[in-house]
Every structure is written in structure tokens, then in C-alpha cells.
Scaffold this motif. Structure first.
Motif, PDB file in Angstrom:
ATOM      1  N   SER A  36      -3.938  -4.848  -6.712  1.00  0.00           N
ATOM      2  CA  SER A  36      -4.581  -3.596  -6.325  1.00  0.00           C
ATOM      3  C   SER A  36      -6.007  -3.464  -6.849  1.00  0.00           C
ATOM      4  CB  SER A  36      -3.729  -2.425  -6.814  1.00  0.00           C
ATOM      5  OG  SER A  36      -3.482  -2.601  -8.201  1.00  0.00           O
ATOM      6  N   GLY A 306       5.812  -6.796  -4.800  1.00  0.00           N
ATOM      7  CA  GLY A 306       5.388  -5.486  -4.302  1.00  0.00           C
ATOM      8  C   GLY A 306       4.823  -5.608  -2.898  1.00  0.00           C
ATOM      9  N   TRP A 307       3.953  -4.644  -2.554  1.00  0.00           N
ATOM     10  CA  TRP A 307       3.428  -4.617  -1.185  1.00  0.00           C
ATOM     11  C   TRP A 307       2.388  -5.699  -0.960  1.00  0.00           C
ATOM     12  CZ3 TRP A 307       6.067  -2.303   2.343  1.00  0.00           C
ATOM     13  CH2 TRP A 307       6.852  -1.185   2.020  1.00  0.00           C
ATOM     14  N   GLU A 309       0.049  -7.201   2.375  1.00  0.00           N
ATOM     15  CA  GLU A 309      -0.261  -7.174   3.805  1.00  0.00           C
ATOM     16  C   GLU A 309      -0.411  -8.611   4.293  1.00  0.00           C
ATOM     17  OE1 GLU A 309      -2.652  -4.316   6.642  1.00  0.00           O
ATOM     18  OE2 GLU A 309      -4.032  -5.813   5.840  1.00  0.00           O
ATOM     19  N   LEU A 354       2.972  -5.301   7.040  1.00  0.00           N
ATOM     20  CA  LEU A 354       3.137  -4.876   5.648  1.00  0.00           C
ATOM     21  C   LEU A 354       4.524  -5.280   5.157  1.00  0.00           C
ATOM     22  CD1 LEU A 354       1.219  -3.467   3.739  1.00  0.00           C
ATOM     23  CD2 LEU A 354       2.161  -1.287   4.468  1.00  0.00           C
ATOM     24  N   TRP A 355       4.540  -5.965   4.025  1.00  0.00           N
ATOM     25  CA  TRP A 355       5.789  -6.560   3.534  1.00  0.00           C
ATOM     26  C   TRP A 355       5.957  -6.246   2.054  1.00  0.00           C
ATOM     27  CZ3 TRP A 355       5.798 -12.051   1.295  1.00  0.00           C
ATOM     28  CH2 TRP A 355       7.107 -12.456   0.942  1.00  0.00           C
ATOM     29  N   GLN A 356       7.160  -5.820   1.700  1.00  0.00           N
ATOM     30  CA  GLN A 356       7.428  -5.580   0.277  1.00  0.00           C
ATOM     31  C   GLN A 356       8.218  -6.770  -0.257  1.00  0.00           C
ATOM     32  OE1 GLN A 356       9.472  -1.929  -0.767  1.00  0.00           O
ATOM     33  NE2 GLN A 356       8.242  -1.800  -2.628  1.00  0.00           N
ATOM     34  N   TRP A 357       7.520  -7.548  -1.067  1.00  0.00           N
ATOM     35  CA  TRP A 357       8.151  -8.771  -1.593  1.00  0.00           C
ATOM     36  C   TRP A 357       8.935  -8.453  -2.857  1.00  0.00           C
ATOM     37  CZ3 TRP A 357       5.884 -12.803  -5.292  1.00  0.00           C
ATOM     38  CH2 TRP A 357       6.746 -13.919  -5.386  1.00  0.00           C
TER      39      TRP A 357
END
Ligand SMILES: Nc1nc2c(c(=O)[nH]1)N[C@H]1C(S)=C(S)[C@@H](COP(=O)(O)O)O[C@H]1N2
Ligand SMILES: [Mo]
Length: 415
Positions: A36, A306-307, A309, A354-357
Motif C-alpha cells: 500500500s 491481501g488485496w 489487483e 481484484l483478488w484477495q490472496w
């Protein structure tokens, strides 16, 4: 010492007052890059953060041409015969002109545009020679379209970047005169069914093109992304055939000859004719088949839980793309990605998902479908259909391996 992670304001780039007061007393601690943004540990001083404070001196004054930031290291990684676009470093879909891939069979010729001419002859009523200035007097046309070499395929090892795998494709806004306009000018005879395009480089590159493509959307291009063509892209004029294998877009174009049959030149017999199954060959395989690639995350980047892209590019030589599916579970399930407007005909199109790993090992893949209903195949489907003798026109679905420690590696496959 008590350490606390503090965010730098992403917009102003300033650190909070609290941090400043904490001040220079404590030792500097390295900046930590997270998903982030940059975080710093309390106690770092502003001068350590910005050793060369840009507000303390007047910088260079406006120049004759702009330059890329010295922090942006973008390179084409040239070999003897080609150089590749760093697809993983791009934003949007226009390739900066100095990063357009290059493929030359005998180097880049130096051509004086004032002396360059294009001859159109053969099965025409009125053979003509056009100077570059003549070409620019005709009504012009601009379109955004990709160019791709049909040899754009590599999947040998885990440490490949998108540039290594398929960097022999780039996209520009091309400007020039429609070939159909010139065909009318020279009065192409009704029986003409093919034309030869010839370049004025040391390779004297020649290709036979079905006349239909000439009438349809062929461009005699003299400009790229708002300026004259780059020498590497064919200055002062090139043929540009949207959606067709790059080899047919003959650079440094000097001659077009109309005929009622193909010319069977070196580039379409010994080369660019691919062995397929059972001793058979494919000739005049012009269309670029639909392809997609995830450009982020990709080797050698790393990811955090987490998130994320997922971002990539998809294109088809047969028209617009209609859907890109993304899989984040090694191909078991697929979900449609978001396409970024504009979705143009025969053009690189950006997609995102968008993918939450969750931090577990997996593989991520993308798969495009174009408006003709063609869907990007697996490598196995390609080799089952065509054999594995050639790597030309290979556009397989490709996967990135995500390791639990966040490492991203290409997933090589063999044909
Ligand atoms: N005259 C000439 N045209 C040429 C070539 C060449 O070597 N000479 N290379 C071809 C090939 S194989 C490709 S893939 C494209 C590459 O175009 P680019 O270098 O502008 O990316 O140009 C084509 N046109
Ligand atoms: Mo090519």
C-alpha cells in the motif's frame, strides 16, 4: 527504542508532524516497501528521507525535448535480431515509441525522407511514384492498433518476465493514408488479387498480400504516436496491416506491385511458412490469434497477502476482444475480468481483476475470447492441433506461480 510504522501521506509525500517532532535524534531505518505504499519507522529525519530536498534549489529549465525520469529504468533488452517491449512496466495501452519492439532482418537503414519514393505499379492503369510529401497530401487516417511478430513465444524457464515471454508486441496510434485511397489513385485493375510490398532495407524484405486487405484497412503509415515514424519502425513510410503478423507490415516501404497471384518470396516460403503436423506446412497464416498475458503480478515482482489487483493485456488480430477470464486457483475456476475502455478493434486492451490472496501457493492465469468466438487455447490444445515443430503463431494460456513467500515465477511448459 520503541518503533512504530507510520504512513507517508500518499498525496503530499509528507510525513506526519508527529514523525517530524520525533526528529533527527534516532538513527535512520530503511524504508520498507509494502503493497500500500512506503512506510517508515518513527525517528527517521526528513533529510534522510529526502537527501536532496527538491524545494531547496531551482531545477533544470525547460528543454528542447523531454526525458524519462532517471528513476524509471525501462529497457528493450536487444538481441542481434530483435528487441522486446517491457510489457510489465507499462500503464495503459499505448507503447511509448522508444520502447516499441523491433525486429529487423538487416538492421535499420538511414533514409532521407526528401529522397524517398513509393512506386505503385503492376496491374494498375496508371503506375505512379509518390514522394513522402505527396503521401501527406492525401486524406489521412489514424488508428490505435497493436503490432505483433508471429515468433512472439517463449516459455522455457521460470525466470521469464512478460517482456521475455511475449514482448514482441507493442501498440501505437498509427497515422498515414489508407492504401485504398492510393489504389483508387493508380486505378488498380479488377483482376489484381495480390500485391507485393517491398522495403528498402538491406534485407529488401518482400511479402505478398491479398488485395482484399489492401482495400480493407491497410495503412501507408508515416506517423506513430503523434510524430513521424521512428527509424526503427520504418521511417519515413511503412505498410501497416492491422491484426496481421508483424512481418507483413513492411517497413521502409518503397514499392507495391499489383498482380493476380502471390509472388512466393523468400519471406513467405523459406520463412513465415510454418511446419505443422505430418510433414505439412501452413503458408500465409496472416491473422494474429487472440492472446492475453497477466503483466502484474509477474516475475521478478513479489506480492503480499491481501488485496492484489491482477493486471494484464489482451488482444486479437481478428477484431475486438469480448471477454478475459482470470483464474486464481490454477485453472479450476474462472471469473470475468474488468475490461478497461476503450475496447478497440485489433488492439491491446487492458484488463484487471481484484483478488484477495490468502497467502497459499497457487497459480494465476488469464484467457481471452474475441468477437469471432475464438478462445485462447492451452499449449496442449495448440500442439495437439498443429504439432510442435514450430513456435510461430503460438498464443497459449500462460500461468504465474505464486509461492507462499510471495515470490512470483513463470510456469514453463514444453511443447
Ligand atoms: N523492410 C522490412 N520490413 C519489416 C522487417 C524487416 O526486417 N525489414 N521486419 C518485419 C518483422 S519480422 C516484424 S515482426 C515487424 C516489426 O516491426 P517493428 O520493428 O516496427 O516492431 O516489421 C516487419 N517489417
Ligand atoms: Mo516478425
Amino acid at each position: 527504542m520503541k518503533k512504530k510504522i507510520i504512513h507517508i501521506d500518499q498525496i503530499s509525500g509528507k510525513i506526519s508532524r508527529r514523525t517530524l517532532l520525533g526528529g533527527a535524534a534516532t538513527a535512520a531505518v530503511a524504508l520498507v516497501q509494502t503493497a500500500s505504499g512506503k512506510t517508515i519507522q518513527e525517528g527517521i529525519s526528513v533529510t534522510e528521507l529526502l537527501p536532496d530536498d527538491p524545494t531547496k534549489r531551482v531545477g533544470p529549465l525547460p528543454g528542447e525535448v523531454g526525458t524519462r525520469s532517471a528513476f524509471e529504468k525501462l529497457v528493450k533488452k536487444p538481441s542481434e535480431i530483435s528487441s522486446r517491449s517491457p510489457l510489465q512496466d507499462f500503464y495503459g495501452v499505448i507503447t511509448p515509441s522508444d520502447l516499441h519492439f523491433e525486429r529487423h532482418h538487416a538492421g535499420v537503414p538511414a533514409i532521407d525522407p526528401a529522397k524517398h519514393e513509393l512506386l505503385i505499379h503492376g496491374m494498375v492503369d496508371k503506375p505512379m511514384v509518390f514522394t513522402v510529401a505527396d503521401l501527406k497530401r492525401f486524406p489521412s487516417v489514424s488508428r490505435i492498433a497493436f503490432l505483433e511478430c508471429s515468433g512472439n513465444f517463449r516459455m522455457s524457464k521460470e525466470t521469464l518476465t512478460p517482456q521475455d515471454i511475449c514482448g514482441l508486441t507493442s501498440q501505437s496510434e498509427w497515422t498515414g493514408v489508407k492504401l485504398s485511397t492510393l489504389f483508387r489513385e493508380v486505378n488498380v485493375q479488377p483482376k489484381a488479387s495480390w500485391f507485393l510490398a517491398e522495403g528498402s532495407d538491406a534485407a529488401i524484405m518482400t511479402r505478398s498480400i491479398p488485395i482484399k486487405k489492401g482495400w480493407d484497412d491497410a495503412i501507408i503509415a508515416y506517423a506513430q504516436n503523434g510524430e513521424a515514424l521512428r527509424p526503427e519502425q520504418g521511417y519515413p513510410v511503412r505498410l501497416f496491416l492491422p491484426g496481421w503478423e508483424g512481418n507483413t507490415s513492411v517497413k521502409w516501404l518503397r514499392r507495391l506491385e499489383l498482380s493476380d497471384q502471390p509472388f512466393m518470396t523468400r519471406e513467405e516460403t523459406s520463412k513465415y511458412t510454418e511446419p505443422v503436423k505430418d510433414g505439412k506446412f501452413r503458408q500465409f497464416s496472416f491473422d494474429i490469434d487472440a492472446r492475453s498475458i497477466i503483466t502484474f503480478p509477474s516475475y521478478p515482482k513479489t506480492v503480499e497477502k491481501g488485496w492484489i489487483e491482477i493486471r494484464g493485456l489482451a488482444w486479437s488480430g481478428r477484431g475486438k476482444i469480448v471477454q478475459v477470464d482470470v483464474s486464481t486457483d490454477a485453472g479450476r475456476t474462472w471469473v470475468p475480468a474488468t475490461l478497461q475502455d476503450p475496447v478497440l478493434d485489433k488492439a491491446h486492451t487492458a484488463f484487471r481483476h481484484l483478488w484477495q490472496w490468502n497467502g497459499e501457493a497457487t497459480e494465476i492465469l488469464s484467457r481471452v475470447t474475441d468477437e469471432t468466438g475464438y478462445r485462447q487455447p492451452t499449449l496442449k490444445q495448440l500442439t495437439d492441433a498443429r504439432g510442435n515443430e514450430s513456435g510461430y503463431h503460438f498464443n497459449p494460456i500462460t500461468a504465474w506461480q505464486i509461492k507462499p513467500d510471495g515470490t512470483v515465477l513463470f510456469k514453463p511448459e514444453t511443447t
